[in-house]
Design a protein around this motif. Structure first.
Motif, PDB file in Angstrom:
ATOM      1  N   SER A 308      75.221   3.629  -1.691  1.00 33.22           N
ATOM      2  CA  SER A 308      75.502   2.200  -1.794  1.00 33.22           C
ATOM      3  C   SER A 308      74.579   1.560  -2.825  1.00 33.22           C
ATOM      4  O   SER A 308      73.490   2.066  -3.139  1.00 33.22           O
ATOM      5  CB  SER A 308      75.308   1.519  -0.443  1.00 33.22           C
ATOM      6  N   ARG A 309      75.021   0.431  -3.360  1.00 35.50           N
ATOM      7  CA  ARG A 309      74.229  -0.261  -4.367  1.00 35.50           C
ATOM      8  C   ARG A 309      72.877  -0.683  -3.806  1.00 35.50           C
ATOM      9  O   ARG A 309      71.837  -0.541  -4.469  1.00 35.50           O
ATOM     10  CB  ARG A 309      74.988  -1.483  -4.876  1.00 35.50           C
ATOM     11  N   GLY A 310      72.884  -1.179  -2.569  1.00 37.71           N
ATOM     12  CA  GLY A 310      71.634  -1.612  -1.957  1.00 37.71           C
ATOM     13  C   GLY A 310      70.657  -0.461  -1.795  1.00 37.71           C
ATOM     14  O   GLY A 310      69.444  -0.624  -2.005  1.00 37.71           O
ATOM     15  N   ALA A 311      71.187   0.708  -1.429  1.00 34.35           N
ATOM     16  CA  ALA A 311      70.319   1.864  -1.254  1.00 34.35           C
ATOM     17  C   ALA A 311      69.686   2.279  -2.574  1.00 34.35           C
ATOM     18  O   ALA A 311      68.477   2.563  -2.646  1.00 34.35           O
ATOM     19  CB  ALA A 311      71.112   3.031  -0.666  1.00 34.35           C
ATOM     20  N   GLN A 312      70.468   2.301  -3.629  1.00 33.30           N
ATOM     21  CA  GLN A 312      69.954   2.693  -4.940  1.00 33.30           C
ATOM     22  C   GLN A 312      68.915   1.699  -5.446  1.00 33.30           C
ATOM     23  O   GLN A 312      67.886   2.086  -6.023  1.00 33.30           O
ATOM     24  CB  GLN A 312      71.114   2.810  -5.934  1.00 33.30           C
ATOM     25  N   GLN A 313      69.187   0.421  -5.219  1.00 29.83           N
ATOM     26  CA  GLN A 313      68.220  -0.591  -5.635  1.00 29.83           C
ATOM     27  C   GLN A 313      66.920  -0.464  -4.844  1.00 29.83           C
ATOM     28  O   GLN A 313      65.822  -0.627  -5.391  1.00 29.83           O
ATOM     29  CB  GLN A 313      68.818  -1.984  -5.446  1.00 29.83           C
ATOM     30  N   GLY A 314      67.047  -0.151  -3.566  1.00 37.82           N
ATOM     31  CA  GLY A 314      65.864   0.012  -2.737  1.00 37.82           C
ATOM     32  C   GLY A 314      65.015   1.192  -3.174  1.00 37.82           C
ATOM     33  O   GLY A 314      63.780   1.122  -3.190  1.00 37.82           O
ATOM     34  N   VAL A 315      65.655   2.307  -3.526  1.00 38.01           N
ATOM     35  CA  VAL A 315      64.926   3.484  -3.993  1.00 38.01           C
ATOM     36  C   VAL A 315      64.148   3.161  -5.262  1.00 38.01           C
ATOM     37  O   VAL A 315      62.975   3.524  -5.414  1.00 38.01           O
ATOM     38  CB  VAL A 315      65.897   4.666  -4.235  1.00 38.01           C
ATOM     39  N   GLU A 316      64.790   2.458  -6.194  1.00 39.44           N
ATOM     40  CA  GLU A 316      64.121   2.106  -7.442  1.00 39.44           C
ATOM     41  C   GLU A 316      62.964   1.142  -7.205  1.00 39.44           C
ATOM     42  O   GLU A 316      61.875   1.286  -7.797  1.00 39.44           O
ATOM     43  CB  GLU A 316      65.131   1.481  -8.412  1.00 39.44           C
ATOM     44  N   ALA A 317      63.169   0.194  -6.298  1.00 43.41           N
ATOM     45  CA  ALA A 317      62.099  -0.761  -5.995  1.00 43.41           C
ATOM     46  C   ALA A 317      60.906  -0.061  -5.360  1.00 43.41           C
ATOM     47  O   ALA A 317      59.747  -0.382  -5.660  1.00 43.41           O
ATOM     48  CB  ALA A 317      62.638  -1.860  -5.075  1.00 43.41           C
ATOM     49  N   MET A 318      61.180   0.910  -4.489  1.00 40.55           N
ATOM     50  CA  MET A 318      60.086   1.660  -3.879  1.00 40.55           C
ATOM     51  C   MET A 318      59.355   2.494  -4.923  1.00 40.55           C
ATOM     52  O   MET A 318      58.129   2.646  -4.885  1.00 40.55           O
ATOM     53  CB  MET A 318      60.637   2.560  -2.774  1.00 40.55           C
ATOM     54  N   ARG A 319      60.082   3.031  -5.868  1.00 39.79           N
ATOM     55  CA  ARG A 319      59.464   3.862  -6.894  1.00 39.79           C
ATOM     56  C   ARG A 319      58.495   3.053  -7.753  1.00 39.79           C
ATOM     57  O   ARG A 319      57.421   3.532  -8.124  1.00 39.79           O
ATOM     58  CB  ARG A 319      60.540   4.490  -7.777  1.00 39.79           C
ATOM     59  N   THR A 320      58.873   1.816  -8.042  1.00 40.49           N
ATOM     60  CA  THR A 320      58.038   0.962  -8.893  1.00 40.49           C
ATOM     61  C   THR A 320      57.036   0.134  -8.107  1.00 40.49           C
ATOM     62  O   THR A 320      56.134  -0.479  -8.681  1.00 40.49           O
ATOM     63  CB  THR A 320      58.924   0.016  -9.712  1.00 40.49           C
ATOM     64  N   GLY A 321      57.194   0.098  -6.788  1.00 40.74           N
ATOM     65  CA  GLY A 321      56.300  -0.696  -5.954  1.00 40.74           C
ATOM     66  C   GLY A 321      56.669  -2.155  -5.880  1.00 40.74           C
ATOM     67  O   GLY A 321      55.911  -2.966  -5.325  1.00 40.74           O
ATOM     68  N   ALA A 322      57.819  -2.521  -6.423  1.00 40.57           N
ATOM     69  CA  ALA A 322      58.239  -3.931  -6.447  1.00 40.57           C
ATOM     70  C   ALA A 322      59.057  -4.276  -5.210  1.00 40.57           C
ATOM     71  O   ALA A 322      60.200  -4.710  -5.301  1.00 40.57           O
ATOM     72  CB  ALA A 322      59.056  -4.196  -7.717  1.00 40.57           C
ATOM     73  N   VAL A 323      58.469  -4.078  -4.047  1.00 35.38           N
ATOM     74  CA  VAL A 323      59.164  -4.337  -2.790  1.00 35.38           C
ATOM     75  C   VAL A 323      58.379  -5.372  -2.008  1.00 35.38           C
ATOM     76  O   VAL A 323      57.178  -5.228  -1.791  1.00 35.38           O
ATOM     77  CB  VAL A 323      59.309  -3.052  -1.952  1.00 35.38           C
ATOM     78  N   GLN A 324      59.046  -6.434  -1.593  1.00 32.09           N
ATOM     79  CA  GLN A 324      58.381  -7.514  -0.879  1.00 32.09           C
ATOM     80  C   GLN A 324      58.780  -7.592   0.587  1.00 32.09           C
ATOM     81  O   GLN A 324      58.343  -8.476   1.297  1.00 32.09           O
ATOM     82  CB  GLN A 324      58.706  -8.851  -1.570  1.00 32.09           C
ATOM     83  N   ARG A 325      59.629  -6.669   1.055  1.00 34.46           N
ATOM     84  CA  ARG A 325      60.115  -6.744   2.431  1.00 34.46           C
ATOM     85  C   ARG A 325      59.007  -6.407   3.423  1.00 34.46           C
ATOM     86  O   ARG A 325      58.121  -5.582   3.131  1.00 34.46           O
ATOM     87  CB  ARG A 325      61.280  -5.767   2.631  1.00 34.46           C
ATOM     88  N   PRO A 326      59.033  -7.022   4.631  1.00 31.29           N
ATOM     89  CA  PRO A 326      58.044  -6.686   5.661  1.00 31.29           C
ATOM     90  C   PRO A 326      58.064  -5.189   5.962  1.00 31.29           C
ATOM     91  O   PRO A 326      59.128  -4.579   6.101  1.00 31.29           O
ATOM     92  CB  PRO A 326      58.523  -7.496   6.867  1.00 31.29           C
ATOM     93  N   GLY A 327      56.915  -4.608   6.027  1.00 27.10           N
ATOM     94  CA  GLY A 327      56.794  -3.188   6.325  1.00 27.10           C
ATOM     95  C   GLY A 327      56.704  -2.309   5.092  1.00 27.10           C
ATOM     96  O   GLY A 327      56.233  -1.165   5.169  1.00 27.10           O
ATOM     97  N   ALA A 328      57.146  -2.796   3.937  1.00 20.42           N
ATOM     98  CA  ALA A 328      57.149  -1.978   2.727  1.00 20.42           C
ATOM     99  C   ALA A 328      55.732  -1.608   2.287  1.00 20.42           C
ATOM    100  O   ALA A 328      55.448  -0.456   1.935  1.00 20.42           O
ATOM    101  CB  ALA A 328      57.874  -2.711   1.604  1.00 20.42           C
ATOM    102  N   GLY A 329      54.847  -2.589   2.333  1.00 19.97           N
ATOM    103  CA  GLY A 329      53.474  -2.322   1.933  1.00 19.97           C
ATOM    104  C   GLY A 329      52.798  -1.324   2.858  1.00 19.97           C
ATOM    105  O   GLY A 329      52.020  -0.466   2.412  1.00 19.97           O
ATOM    106  N   ILE A 330      53.069  -1.450   4.139  1.00 18.17           N
ATOM    107  CA  ILE A 330      52.493  -0.515   5.111  1.00 18.17           C
ATOM    108  C   ILE A 330      52.996   0.898   4.828  1.00 18.17           C
ATOM    109  O   ILE A 330      52.230   1.864   4.850  1.00 18.17           O
ATOM    110  CB  ILE A 330      52.858  -0.941   6.544  1.00 18.17           C
ATOM    111  N   PHE A 331      54.299   1.005   4.542  1.00 21.69           N
ATOM    112  CA  PHE A 331      54.866   2.323   4.259  1.00 21.69           C
ATOM    113  C   PHE A 331      54.221   2.927   3.025  1.00 21.69           C
ATOM    114  O   PHE A 331      53.839   4.110   3.021  1.00 21.69           O
ATOM    115  CB  PHE A 331      56.380   2.228   4.065  1.00 21.69           C
ATOM    116  N   LEU A 332      54.090   2.150   1.956  1.00 20.44           N
ATOM    117  CA  LEU A 332      53.504   2.672   0.730  1.00 20.44           C
ATOM    118  C   LEU A 332      52.041   3.071   0.930  1.00 20.44           C
ATOM    119  O   LEU A 332      51.566   4.036   0.337  1.00 20.44           O
ATOM    120  CB  LEU A 332      53.613   1.637  -0.386  1.00 20.44           C
ATOM    121  N   SER A 333      51.342   2.365   1.789  1.00 22.37           N
ATOM    122  CA  SER A 333      49.919   2.644   2.012  1.00 22.37           C
ATOM    123  C   SER A 333      49.675   3.840   2.922  1.00 22.37           C
ATOM    124  O   SER A 333      48.747   4.624   2.695  1.00 22.37           O
ATOM    125  CB  SER A 333      49.236   1.409   2.603  1.00 22.37           C
ATOM    126  N   PHE A 334      50.510   3.996   3.953  1.00 21.14           N
ATOM    127  CA  PHE A 334      50.220   4.994   4.981  1.00 21.14           C
ATOM    128  C   PHE A 334      51.225   6.144   5.064  1.00 21.14           C
ATOM    129  O   PHE A 334      50.900   7.189   5.614  1.00 21.14           O
ATOM    130  CB  PHE A 334      50.163   4.326   6.357  1.00 21.14           C
TER     131      PHE A 334
END
Length: 433
Positions: A308-334
């Motif tokens: 899905s488009r949303g899934a692909q956009q989410g993967v790219e955002a996670m790759r670049t670190g440009a994610v502002q959703r709750p929990g995203a920072g915790i996931f990237l850190s831990f």
């Protein structure tokens, strides 16, 4: 994620002995030179994971009992099933042994609690039952050890009530091969429904602690069950939280070594793989996988749409670190170091989170408990080395845990219900963490 043995809380394996009674006749032991019968019984005992319930933790004597098993009624202590004549089953005749496993009635008429999977064991064939008896009488060392007694509060200590429970809920009769199905399918069905007693964990239970189904003739069979603060997942073909996207080969690999298709065992299923399924033959593992893959989807939950488009956009955002959703920072850190920013995990080391059936389950209990307590993968003969997940009970608040789990359940194409702070707090109170 498969067959979480009850584990999630384990089922009481064989019997409670009638201590202090003398045998009315000598045990009908198989001929001492019949090594094949004893060896067959040992294989079946491992398949049933009898040691998993009947061995105390921290170096307990195998099969000598003493393991406390959680149930809705209180703690049930497993019994000594070695051939010791005073504290074990050494005075059991074959008929005593078979009745215990099939009917849940120990020698002397003592009824066993349905935490022991005797409704499943009722399907064991006579040939396999005699092999099990030969093994426990000839292949197991007697242990002169008396486990602590099971002491449940009133009215659950009234075992005579189990007569009516059995009449209402317990099936009887050995497994009958299904017409129209080949030998491999029937072998898999027999192992899952009888010796393997998979439904004891993976089938939901009713208000009387009865499994809501014992065969695939019911739509409730193997659709997932909560046990001892774990959730044993759906084993039907549900493409979200079940095995719909898991191949038969990956199921067999999962049971053999704890890894398969990017999935890794956790919770009490780790012990099941270590003590039981890793020792099963390839033919039997493939038969189990074949049978499970034949089960139609039931109790659908969650969805996975990686394209899905949303899934692909989410993967790219996670790759670049440009994610502002709750929990995203915790996931990237831990979490991202092991599970990767795209949720793909690392083969034979860390499980994938993208499309993982347990991540998409309707009940997030296992996810919450893993985050609170941590866990480890199994240590098997010839398998990958054990990997450990750290506990986060002292690192994350309940709110942060809810946020990161909700993030995981809604990223990379995952679509499952949010996890609430109240759910996490409730679990932590129940497991005292």
């Amino acid at each position: 994620m498969l067959l979480l043995a009850l584990g999630v809380t384990a089922a009481v394996g064989v019997a409670e002995t009638a201590h202090g009674q003398r045998a009315e006749s000598s045990p009908q032991v198989a001929p001492a030179d019949d090594a094949a019968l004893v060896a067959r019984g040992e294989y079946l005992a491992k398949t049933a994971d009898c040691a998993g319930c009947h061995t105390a933790p921290k170096g307990g004597v195998p099969f000598a009992g003493g393991l406390g098993l959680a149930s809705p009624f209180g703690t049930i202590v497993s019994s000594n099933i070695t051939p010791d004549k005073e504290y074990g089953i050494g005075s059991y005749s074959y008929e005593d042994f078979a009745r215990t496993l099939r009917e849940g009635v120990a020698r002397g008429g003592k009824h066993l609690y349905p935490a022991m999977p005797y409704p499943s064991y009722s399907k064991i064939t006579d040939e396999d039952m005699r092999s099990l008896y030969a093994y426990f009488m000839q292949g197991v060392e007697p242990a002169h050890t008396q486990p602590p007694a099971t002491r449940l509060p009133f009215p659950f200590n009234q075992r005579w009530v189990l007569v009516f429970w059995n009449l209402a809920f317990a099936p009887n009769g050995v497994y009958e091969p299904r017409n129209g199905r080949d030998a491999q399918w029937n072998r898999g069905a027999y192992l899952v429904q009888s010796v393997g007693h998979c439904g004891a964990c993976h089938t939901p239970r009713g208000p009387a602690y009865e499994e809501r189904a014992y065969t695939d003739s019911s739509g409730a069979y193997l659709t997932g069950g909560a046990n001892d603060h774990w959730f044993a997942p759906n084993l039907t073909a549900d493409p979200g939280s079940g095995l719909g996207r898991v191949s038969a080969e990956d199921i067999a690999s999962f049971l053999r070594g704890g890894h398969g298709g990017g999935l890794v065992t956790f919770g009490s299923m780790v012990q099941v793989v270590e003590d039981s399924t890793q020792y099963m033959s390839d033919d039997d593992l493939n038969a189990i996988a074949r049978y499970l893959k034949s089960l139609p989807a039931q109790q659908r939950s969650g969805a996975y749409e990686p394209n899905s488009r949303g899934a692909q956009q989410g993967v790219e955002a996670m790759r670049t670190g440009a994610v502002q959703r709750p929990g995203a920072g915790i996931f990237l850190s831990f979490c991202a170091k092991c599970h990767q920013t795209d949720g793909s995990g690392k083969p034979l080391r860390y499980p994938k989170l993208a499309g993982n059936p347990t991540v998409l389950a309707s009940d997030p209990t296992s996810l919450m408990r893993l985050l609170v307590e941590g866990g480890s993968s199994p240590d098997t003969n010839g398998g990958p080395k054990r990997e450990k997940m750290p506990a986060f009970a002292t690192k994350l608040t309940s709110e942060e845990m809810a946020q990161v789990l909700t993030f995981v359940r809604s990223t990379w194409g995952n679509n499952a219900a949010p996890v609430t702070t109240r759910q996490v707090m409730s679990l932590r109170e129940e497991i005292h963490k």
